[in-house]
Design a protein around this motif. Structure first.
Motif, PDB file in Angstrom:
ATOM      1  N   THR A 199       0.838  -1.191   0.000  1.00 12.44           N
ATOM      2  CA  THR A 199       0.000   0.000   0.000  1.00 12.44           C
ATOM      3  C   THR A 199       0.875   1.243   0.000  1.00 12.44           C
ATOM      4  N   ASP A 200       0.212   2.382  -0.107  1.00 13.70           N
ATOM      5  CA  ASP A 200       0.889   3.665   0.023  1.00 13.70           C
ATOM      6  C   ASP A 200       0.346   4.315   1.290  1.00 13.70           C
ATOM      7  N   ILE A 201       1.251   4.781   2.134  1.00 20.30           N
ATOM      8  CA  ILE A 201       0.797   5.526   3.308  1.00 20.30           C
ATOM      9  C   ILE A 201       1.265   6.965   3.177  1.00 20.30           C
ATOM     10  N   ALA A 202       0.309   7.828   2.943  1.00 21.36           N
ATOM     11  CA  ALA A 202       0.517   9.273   2.810  1.00 21.36           C
ATOM     12  C   ALA A 202      -0.885   9.819   2.640  1.00 21.36           C
ATOM     13  N   LEU A 203      -1.085  11.067   3.013  1.00 21.26           N
ATOM     14  CA  LEU A 203      -2.450  11.593   3.011  1.00 21.26           C
ATOM     15  C   LEU A 203      -2.885  12.160   1.663  1.00 21.26           C
TER      16      LEU A 203
ATOM     17  N   HIS B 228      -1.188  17.673  -0.339  1.00 23.70           N
ATOM     18  CA  HIS B 228       0.043  17.342   0.398  1.00 23.70           C
ATOM     19  C   HIS B 228      -0.049  15.956   1.043  1.00 23.70           C
ATOM     20  N   ASP B 229       1.133  15.427   1.378  1.00 25.97           N
ATOM     21  CA  ASP B 229       1.190  14.123   2.039  1.00 25.97           C
ATOM     22  C   ASP B 229       0.886  14.236   3.529  1.00 25.97           C
ATOM     23  N   GLY B 230       0.872  15.479   4.040  1.00 24.63           N
ATOM     24  CA  GLY B 230       0.637  15.685   5.464  1.00 24.63           C
ATOM     25  C   GLY B 230      -0.465  16.706   5.698  1.00 24.63           C
TER      26      GLY B 230
ATOM     27  N   PRO C 117       5.081   3.590   3.591  1.00 18.70           N
ATOM     28  CA  PRO C 117       4.979   5.011   3.967  1.00 18.70           C
ATOM     29  C   PRO C 117       5.803   5.867   3.005  1.00 18.70           C
ATOM     30  N   SER C 118       5.122   6.745   2.262  1.00 22.28           N
ATOM     31  CA  SER C 118       5.785   7.551   1.235  1.00 22.28           C
ATOM     32  C   SER C 118       5.741   9.033   1.601  1.00 22.28           C
ATOM     33  N   ASP C 119       5.406   9.315   2.848  1.00 24.75           N
ATOM     34  CA  ASP C 119       5.087  10.688   3.268  1.00 24.75           C
ATOM     35  C   ASP C 119       6.297  11.516   3.703  1.00 24.75           C
TER      36      ASP C 119
ATOM     37  N   SER D 281       9.814   1.155   3.764  1.00 26.24           N
ATOM     38  CA  SER D 281       9.852   2.609   3.909  1.00 26.24           C
ATOM     39  C   SER D 281      10.369   3.287   2.647  1.00 26.24           C
ATOM     40  N   TYR D 282       9.622   4.290   2.196  1.00 27.13           N
ATOM     41  CA  TYR D 282      10.169   5.200   1.187  1.00 27.13           C
ATOM     42  C   TYR D 282      11.163   6.058   1.979  1.00 27.13           C
ATOM     43  N   ALA D 283      12.332   5.498   2.212  1.00 29.36           N
ATOM     44  CA  ALA D 283      13.270   6.129   3.142  1.00 29.36           C
ATOM     45  C   ALA D 283      13.998   7.291   2.483  1.00 29.36           C
ATOM     46  N   ALA D 284      14.483   7.054   1.261  1.00 25.75           N
ATOM     47  CA  ALA D 284      15.224   8.102   0.547  1.00 25.75           C
ATOM     48  C   ALA D 284      14.358   8.580  -0.602  1.00 25.75           C
ATOM     49  N   LYS D 285      13.388   9.407  -0.248  1.00 32.79           N
ATOM     50  CA  LYS D 285      12.476   9.932  -1.267  1.00 32.79           C
ATOM     51  C   LYS D 285      12.788  11.405  -1.512  1.00 32.79           C
ATOM     52  N   TYR D 286      13.123  11.683  -2.756  1.00 33.79           N
ATOM     53  CA  TYR D 286      13.577  13.017  -3.126  1.00 33.79           C
ATOM     54  C   TYR D 286      12.426  13.900  -3.601  1.00 33.79           C
TER      55      TYR D 286
ATOM     56  N   GLY E 119      10.883  16.283  -9.713  1.00 31.98           N
ATOM     57  CA  GLY E 119       9.969  16.639 -10.797  1.00 31.98           C
ATOM     58  C   GLY E 119       9.486  15.432 -11.573  1.00 31.98           C
ATOM     59  N   PHE E 120      10.087  14.281 -11.300  1.00 32.90           N
ATOM     60  CA  PHE E 120       9.726  13.069 -12.035  1.00 32.90           C
ATOM     61  C   PHE E 120       8.408  12.438 -11.564  1.00 32.90           C
ATOM     62  N   TYR E 121       7.759  13.037 -10.568  1.00 29.52           N
ATOM     63  CA  TYR E 121       6.469  12.489 -10.109  1.00 29.52           C
ATOM     64  C   TYR E 121       5.281  13.091 -10.859  1.00 29.52           C
ATOM     65  N   GLY E 122       5.552  13.995 -11.804  1.00 30.12           N
ATOM     66  CA  GLY E 122       4.469  14.709 -12.477  1.00 30.12           C
ATOM     67  C   GLY E 122       3.343  13.827 -13.002  1.00 30.12           C
TER      68      GLY E 122
ATOM     69  N   TYR F 112       9.511  18.338   3.145  1.00 26.75           N
ATOM     70  CA  TYR F 112       9.596  16.977   3.685  1.00 26.75           C
ATOM     71  C   TYR F 112      10.356  15.989   2.803  1.00 26.75           C
ATOM     72  N   GLN F 113      10.362  16.185   1.491  1.00 30.99           N
ATOM     73  CA  GLN F 113      11.151  15.280   0.646  1.00 30.99           C
ATOM     74  C   GLN F 113      12.591  15.804   0.529  1.00 30.99           C
ATOM     75  N   ILE F 114      13.529  14.890   0.175  1.00 33.41           N
ATOM     76  CA  ILE F 114      14.963  15.231   0.245  1.00 33.41           C
ATOM     77  C   ILE F 114      15.390  16.104  -0.940  1.00 33.41           C
TER      78      ILE F 114
ATOM     79  N   ALA G   2      14.098   0.157  -5.530  1.00 32.93           N
ATOM     80  CA  ALA G   2      14.042   1.457  -6.185  1.00 32.93           C
ATOM     81  C   ALA G   2      12.681   1.591  -6.839  1.00 32.93           C
ATOM     82  N   TYR G   3      12.205   2.810  -6.931  1.00 30.67           N
ATOM     83  CA  TYR G   3      10.949   3.079  -7.627  1.00 30.67           C
ATOM     84  C   TYR G   3      11.286   3.763  -8.941  1.00 30.67           C
ATOM     85  N   GLN G   4      11.080   3.039 -10.042  1.00 28.62           N
ATOM     86  CA  GLN G   4      11.184   3.665 -11.365  1.00 28.62           C
ATOM     87  C   GLN G   4       9.870   4.427 -11.550  1.00 28.62           C
ATOM     88  N   VAL G   5       9.911   5.735 -11.293  1.00 25.71           N
ATOM     89  CA  VAL G   5       8.669   6.488 -11.102  1.00 25.71           C
ATOM     90  C   VAL G   5       8.011   6.857 -12.432  1.00 25.71           C
ATOM     91  N   SER G   6       6.846   7.482 -12.279  1.00 20.89           N
ATOM     92  CA  SER G   6       6.004   7.806 -13.436  1.00 20.89           C
ATOM     93  C   SER G   6       6.737   8.612 -14.503  1.00 20.89           C
ATOM     94  N   GLY G   7       7.548   9.577 -14.086  1.00 16.24           N
ATOM     95  CA  GLY G   7       8.249  10.410 -15.068  1.00 16.24           C
ATOM     96  C   GLY G   7       9.306   9.631 -15.828  1.00 16.24           C
TER      97      GLY G   7
HETATM   98  C1  PBG Z   1       2.771  10.455  -2.801  1.00 14.44           C
HETATM   99  C2  PBG Z   1       3.445   9.568  -3.784  1.00 14.44           C
HETATM  100  C3  PBG Z   1       4.019  10.042  -4.953  1.00 14.44           C
HETATM  101  C4  PBG Z   1       4.472   8.929  -5.652  1.00 14.44           C
HETATM  102  C5  PBG Z   1       4.172   7.798  -4.891  1.00 14.44           C
HETATM  103  N1  PBG Z   1       3.556   8.211  -3.729  1.00 14.44           N
HETATM  104  C6  PBG Z   1       4.113  11.416  -5.493  1.00 14.44           C
HETATM  105  C7  PBG Z   1       4.551  12.517  -4.640  1.00 14.44           C
HETATM  106  O1  PBG Z   1       5.288  12.364  -3.675  1.00 14.44           O
HETATM  107  O2  PBG Z   1       4.110  13.630  -4.950  1.00 14.44           O
HETATM  108  C8  PBG Z   1       5.126   9.006  -6.984  1.00 14.44           C
HETATM  109  C9  PBG Z   1       5.201   7.776  -7.818  1.00 14.44           C
HETATM  110  C10 PBG Z   1       5.484   8.016  -9.246  1.00 14.44           C
HETATM  111  O3  PBG Z   1       5.804   9.143  -9.687  1.00 14.44           O
HETATM  112  O4  PBG Z   1       5.406   7.036 -10.004  1.00 14.44           O
HETATM  113  N2  PBG Z   1       2.577   9.982  -1.561  1.00 14.44           N
END
Ligand code: PBG
Length: 332
Positions: A126-130, A138-140, A173-175, A200-205, A208-211, A230-232, A280-285
């Motif tokens: 799951t994803d834990i963030a608001l 926002h995640d919080g 937890p991605s928050d 844990s999304y421990a090292a989450k930066y 811009g790749f989350y667009g 909150y992100q690195i 690692a998360y190969q993210v959406s961007g």
């Molecule tokens: C937010 C969350 C994000 C992603 C996963 N969980 C985006 C953000 O932090 O704004 C991004 C994943 C992706 O880009 O594929 N809790």
């Protein structure tokens, strides 16, 4: 006296010897990639008409609950061990207090139960963030423009317990709030969920790749400001190591680096320093860049496998990737 004939130095080391045939190349392959290394992120919608392709992620669809069940069956068939659920929730129900985040009947929790019905052996993450349930994206929790740490952690604990109750195997937890891993771990231990894992999304930066992801979950137009408090900072390495050390000490079972390809140096450092299960998360961007170029004919589809092998070379045990089903199909 004539000097001996000059013999060109014989190259004792010819690295091409082992590249000569497919068999020799197979024998000398250093890292492998299989379906077992993949976690498949899926988007599940509760909005009528919300299902279908995501324009900025061609080839990726938002799914209905039935679609999520079918995806779970596909994952099982392809030996993908886990899916990760991201909710596309009704915008009219988003609030600043985010109480839907811990509603047992929210779309994320419904999806967990639906998947467990058809694929009980599939690991559900799951994803834990608001953010999916937050009016301001926002995640919080936000007060006067400030993201509140400790109040958010309390909300995340409620959210986590609802997910564990629904049957989640791995909480993500991605928050990036401080102290959330310890709080989640204690709450799980204290409420009959001691075997639920935390990735844990421990090292989450702050990337811009989350667009495209924010388009996919309907958070794009909504975000007030950015997530830099909150992100690195992408310029930092040591800070990421401190985040990982802290999260492992607080009870994380596995850790993640996110995004992936632009942060391979961080993946390698994490694996070398902590020898913990590393993802690692190969993210959406990253997906959008590769898929856009592939669909334009600018790159061959072989870059998908190459991009994922890079994570294995960098020390990752697994990768969250939207390419999971396509790649598993290809590897099968
Ligand atoms: C937010 C969350 C994000 C992603 C996963 N969980 C985006 C953000 O932090 O704004 C991004 C994943 C992706 O880009 O594929 N809790």
């Amino acid at each position: 006296m004539s000097s001996p004939p000059i013999v060109a130095p014989f190259p004792a080391t010819r690295l091409r010897r082992l590249r000569r045939t497919p068999a020799l190349r197979a024998l000398t392959t250093e890292v492998s990639l299989s379906a077992a290394n993949l976690i498949w992120p899926i988007f599940v919608t509760e909005i009528a008409g919300g299902a279908g392709e995501i324009p900025s992620m061609p080839g990726v669809e938002r799914l209905t609950l039935d679609g999520a069940k079918r995806a779970a069956e596909t994952a099982m068939r392809l030996n993908i061990p886990a899916v990760c659920i991201f909710p596309h929730s009704d915008p009219d129900l988003k609030t600043d207090t985010c109480e839907r985040a811990w509603d047992p009947e929210n779309i994320g929790n419904k999806a967990i139960r639906a998947i467990k019905e058809v694929a009980p052996d599939l690991a559900v993450m799951t994803d834990i963030a608001l953010d999916p349930y937050n009016a301001n994206g926002h995640d919080g929790l936000v007060r006067d423009g400030v993201i509140l740490n400790d109040e958010t952690v309390e909300a995340l604990v409620r959210m986590a317990l609802a997910q564990a109750e629904a049957g989640a195997d791995i909480l993500g937890p991605s928050d990036m709030m401080d102290g959330r891993i310890g709080a989640l771990r204690m709450a799980l231990e204290g409420n009959g969920h001691k075997d639920v894992a935390i990735l844990s999304y421990a090292a989450k930066y702050a990337s811009g790749f989350y667009g495209p992801f924010r388009d996919a979950v309907g958070a794009s137009g909504r975000l007030v400001g950015d997530k830099k408090t909150y992100q690195i900072n992408p310029a930092n390495r040591e800070e990421a190591m401190r985040c990982v050390a802290r999260d492992l000490a607080e009870g994380a079972d596995m850790v993640m680096v996110k995004p992936g390809m632009p942060y391979l140096d961080i993946c390698r450092m994490v694996k070398d320093q902590f020898a913990a299960p590393t993802y690692a998360y190969q993210v959406s961007g990253e997906y959008a860049m590769l898929e856009g170029a592939i669909r334009n004919g600018w790159l061959s589809r072989d870059v998908v496998l190459e991009s994922l092998l890079a994570f294995r070379r960098a020390g990752c045990d697994g990768i969250l990737t939207y390419y999971a089903p396509q790649l598993a199909e290809r590897l099968a």
